[in-house]
Design an enzyme around this catalytic site. Structure first.
Site, PDB file in Angstrom:
ATOM      1  N   ASP A  47      18.552 -15.986 -38.443  1.00 19.72           N
ATOM      2  CA  ASP A  47      19.382 -15.972 -37.238  1.00 19.72           C
ATOM      3  C   ASP A  47      19.365 -17.356 -36.586  1.00 19.72           C
ATOM      4  OD1 ASP A  47      19.689 -12.900 -37.205  1.00 19.72           O
ATOM      5  OD2 ASP A  47      17.538 -13.212 -37.311  1.00 19.72           O
ATOM      6  N   HIS A  82      15.758  -8.589 -34.793  1.00 23.88           N
ATOM      7  CA  HIS A  82      16.697  -9.017 -35.841  1.00 23.88           C
ATOM      8  C   HIS A  82      17.709  -7.885 -36.022  1.00 23.88           C
ATOM      9  CE1 HIS A  82      18.381 -10.687 -39.452  1.00 23.88           C
ATOM     10  NE2 HIS A  82      18.033  -9.638 -40.163  1.00 23.88           N
TER      11      HIS A  82
HETATM   12  P1  NAD Z   1      17.345  -5.637 -53.196  1.00 21.39           P
HETATM   13  O1  NAD Z   1      17.714  -4.199 -53.220  1.00 21.39           O
HETATM   14  O2  NAD Z   1      18.115  -6.585 -54.040  1.00 21.39           O
HETATM   15  O3  NAD Z   1      15.822  -5.797 -53.585  1.00 21.39           O
HETATM   16  C1  NAD Z   1      14.837  -5.036 -52.973  1.00 21.39           C
HETATM   17  C2  NAD Z   1      13.743  -4.862 -53.993  1.00 21.39           C
HETATM   18  O4  NAD Z   1      12.674  -4.207 -53.345  1.00 21.39           O
HETATM   19  C3  NAD Z   1      14.152  -3.995 -55.194  1.00 21.39           C
HETATM   20  O5  NAD Z   1      13.925  -4.723 -56.387  1.00 21.39           O
HETATM   21  C4  NAD Z   1      13.279  -2.767 -55.067  1.00 21.39           C
HETATM   22  O6  NAD Z   1      12.886  -2.245 -56.318  1.00 21.39           O
HETATM   23  C5  NAD Z   1      12.088  -3.335 -54.293  1.00 21.39           C
HETATM   24  N1  NAD Z   1      11.294  -2.317 -53.598  1.00 21.39           N
HETATM   25  C6  NAD Z   1      11.714  -1.198 -52.989  1.00 21.39           C
HETATM   26  N2  NAD Z   1      10.664  -0.527 -52.492  1.00 21.39           N
HETATM   27  C7  NAD Z   1       9.554  -1.249 -52.782  1.00 21.39           C
HETATM   28  C8  NAD Z   1       8.182  -1.090 -52.536  1.00 21.39           C
HETATM   29  N3  NAD Z   1       7.710  -0.006 -51.904  1.00 21.39           N
HETATM   30  N4  NAD Z   1       7.330  -2.033 -52.970  1.00 21.39           N
HETATM   31  C9  NAD Z   1       7.781  -3.113 -53.617  1.00 21.39           C
HETATM   32  N5  NAD Z   1       9.088  -3.323 -53.893  1.00 21.39           N
HETATM   33  C10 NAD Z   1       9.963  -2.408 -53.470  1.00 21.39           C
HETATM   34  O7  NAD Z   1      17.367  -6.090 -51.668  1.00 21.39           O
HETATM   35  P2  NAD Z   1      17.361  -7.576 -51.086  1.00 21.39           P
HETATM   36  O8  NAD Z   1      18.757  -8.042 -50.932  1.00 21.39           O
HETATM   37  O9  NAD Z   1      16.393  -8.412 -51.836  1.00 21.39           O
HETATM   38  O10 NAD Z   1      16.833  -7.275 -49.595  1.00 21.39           O
HETATM   39  C11 NAD Z   1      15.525  -6.816 -49.367  1.00 21.39           C
HETATM   40  C12 NAD Z   1      15.329  -6.484 -47.912  1.00 21.39           C
HETATM   41  O11 NAD Z   1      15.458  -7.646 -47.094  1.00 21.39           O
HETATM   42  C13 NAD Z   1      16.339  -5.472 -47.333  1.00 21.39           C
HETATM   43  O12 NAD Z   1      15.683  -4.570 -46.476  1.00 21.39           O
HETATM   44  C14 NAD Z   1      17.287  -6.359 -46.559  1.00 21.39           C
HETATM   45  O13 NAD Z   1      17.978  -5.647 -45.555  1.00 21.39           O
HETATM   46  C15 NAD Z   1      16.315  -7.354 -45.983  1.00 21.39           C
HETATM   47  N6  NAD Z   1      16.875  -8.607 -45.473  1.00 21.39           N
HETATM   48  C16 NAD Z   1      16.316  -9.097 -44.332  1.00 21.39           C
HETATM   49  C17 NAD Z   1      16.790 -10.297 -43.815  1.00 21.39           C
HETATM   50  C18 NAD Z   1      16.188 -10.846 -42.548  1.00 21.39           C
HETATM   51  O14 NAD Z   1      16.725 -11.841 -42.014  1.00 21.39           O
HETATM   52  N7  NAD Z   1      15.101 -10.319 -42.012  1.00 21.39           N
HETATM   53  C19 NAD Z   1      17.793 -10.994 -44.459  1.00 21.39           C
HETATM   54  C20 NAD Z   1      18.333 -10.455 -45.627  1.00 21.39           C
HETATM   55  C21 NAD Z   1      17.856  -9.251 -46.114  1.00 21.39           C
HETATM   56  C1  LMR Z   2      20.980 -10.375 -42.640  1.00 21.51           C
HETATM   57  O1  LMR Z   2      20.884 -10.659 -41.456  1.00 21.51           O
HETATM   58  O2  LMR Z   2      21.762 -10.946 -43.411  1.00 21.51           O
HETATM   59  C2  LMR Z   2      20.082  -9.300 -43.208  1.00 21.51           C
HETATM   60  O3  LMR Z   2      19.304  -8.718 -42.207  1.00 21.51           O
HETATM   61  C3  LMR Z   2      20.808  -8.294 -44.008  1.00 21.51           C
HETATM   62  C4  LMR Z   2      21.612  -7.355 -43.152  1.00 21.51           C
HETATM   63  O4  LMR Z   2      21.476  -6.152 -43.323  1.00 21.51           O
HETATM   64  O5  LMR Z   2      22.380  -7.829 -42.325  1.00 21.51           O
END
Ligand code: NAD
Ligand code: LMR
Length: 328
Positions: free
Chosen positions: A160, A188
């Site tokens: 952000d 967030h």
């Molecule tokens: P993704 O689905 O591509 O990958 C997630 C991975 O986590 C998968 O490979 C899955 O098998 C694994 N997983 C699920 N449960 C698990 C567990 N208990 N232990 C270990 N691994 C586990 O998703 P992504 O695009 O990599 O996003 C992951 C997370 O990050 C999501 O919750 C997404 O919303 C979040 N995210 C947060 C931000 C932020 O700014 N905070 C930004 C982008 C994404």
């Molecule tokens: C983001 O801000 O891109 C991540 O938290 C993914 C989402 O769900 O928006």
């Protein structure tokens, strides 16, 4: 002698993991004198895909990468780690808020918080998986229960912050590095408050440089609050490259010393600063003196507009906490 840093990445076979791991292994985060060991955690069905990622890491021939271990056991993954990047969890889809994931993703952080406390001591944790602040609150509760200090748990707000800096630089027609002291307050989520009042551009107040309060209090805030949803709408998948980049920026900022007079945004356990309820994982302006020692920047001033926004995002975090009361 070179030091070695051991980093666990959960959800390592996912999208963010794919963007994160090569950069962690390259040395760009911990520097050219630090060797890196990666402990990669996945759910059992994703372990075969994770092997492909490991092959690619090997094929990069990174000189600083000493070891890559894969496992579906959190305790094994967290053994002796210095950093835990808690990414593994489900991403939201179109039309969802991040908070809608809370009952599905929250339980992951109970087990992982407990496992961390058993397996590591001198550790810092960055929770990326959404809803990141409340997942971090859950992990913190179990980590602290096992003896890890609360201040070691952070949730990611750097994406952000980076988004806000980039948009302000575009608006001002200047370079992104001239935007400093960009605080994101709170959660967030769509209630976060990107604070232009205390940001600077080229060392001058951002409000003077942009000169358009209506835009700063309207379009700008909404753009940052909704940026994640906009990426999902366009890509059909949530942000990954920018999320991985932000996680690495967060680690670098916490490991290093913040330049005098500057700060960055991180969600950390509130100590009551700015009247925010103690214990909530809330994004504040933070300074680091290196090696994981950080403090909340005090005495920033706000307009009534800002105060209202900050109260709204705090209220949302309290609601999320109540929804997961049984997990804490
Ligand atoms: P993704 O689905 O591509 O990958 C997630 C991975 O986590 C998968 O490979 C899955 O098998 C694994 N997983 C699920 N449960 C698990 C567990 N208990 N232990 C270990 N691994 C586990 O998703 P992504 O695009 O990599 O996003 C992951 C997370 O990050 C999501 O919750 C997404 O919303 C979040 N995210 C947060 C931000 C932020 O700014 N905070 C930004 C982008 C994404
Ligand atoms: C983001 O801000 O891109 C991540 O938290 C993914 C989402 O769900 O928006």
């Amino acid at each position: 002698m070179a030091r070695t840093v051991r980093v666990a990445v959960t959800g390592a076979a996912g999208q963010i993991g794919y963007a994160l791991l090569p950069r962690l292994a390259s040395g760009e985060v911990f520097g050219p004198d630090t060797r890196v060991e990666l402990n990669l955690l996945e759910i059992t069905p994703a372990l075969p895909a994770l092997e492909g990622v490991v092959m690619e890491l090997q094929d990069c021939a990174f000189p600083l990468l000493d070891a890559v271990r894969t496992t579906d056991s959190a305790e094994e993954a967290f053994d002796g780690i210095n950093w835990g990047l808690f990414v593994g969890s489900k991403p939201r889809g179109k039309g969802m808020e991040r908070g809608d994931l809370i009952r599905e993703n929250g339980p992951i952080f109970v087990g992982q918080g407990k496992a961390l406390a058993k397996a590591a001591d001198d550790v810092q944790v960055l929770v990326v998986g959404n809803p990141a602040n409340t997942n971090c609150l859950i992990a913190k509760a179990h980590g602290v229960g096992g003896g890890i200090p609360a201040e070691r748990f952070h949730a990611m707000m750097r994406l952000d912050q980076n988004r806000a800096m980039a948009q302000l630089a575009l608006k001002a027609g200047t370079r992104v590095e001239s935007v400093t002291n960009m605080t994101i307050w709170g959660n967030h989520s769509a209630t976060q408050y990107p604070d232009a009042e205390n940001a600077q551009i080229g060392g001058r107040p951002c409000t003077d440089v942009i000169g358009h309060i209506g835009w700063l209090q309207g379009e700008f805030i909404e753009l940052i609050q909704q940026r994640g949803a906009a990426v999902i709408a366009a890509r059909g998948l949530s942000s990954a490259a920018s999320a991985a980049n932000a996680a690495l920026d967060h680690v670098r900022s916490m490991e290093g010393k913040t330049p005098d007079g500057e700060w960055f945004s991180a969600a950390v356990a509130s100590d009551g600063s700015y009247g925010i309820e103690e214990g909530l994982v809330f994004s504040f302006p933070v300074r680091s003196s290196g090696g994981g020692n950080w403090s909340i920047v005090q005495d920033l001033e706000f307009s009534d507009f800002a105060k209202e926004k900050i109260q709204a995002t705090e209220a949302e975090l309290k609601e999320e906490r109540d929804i997961v009361a049984d997990l804490i």
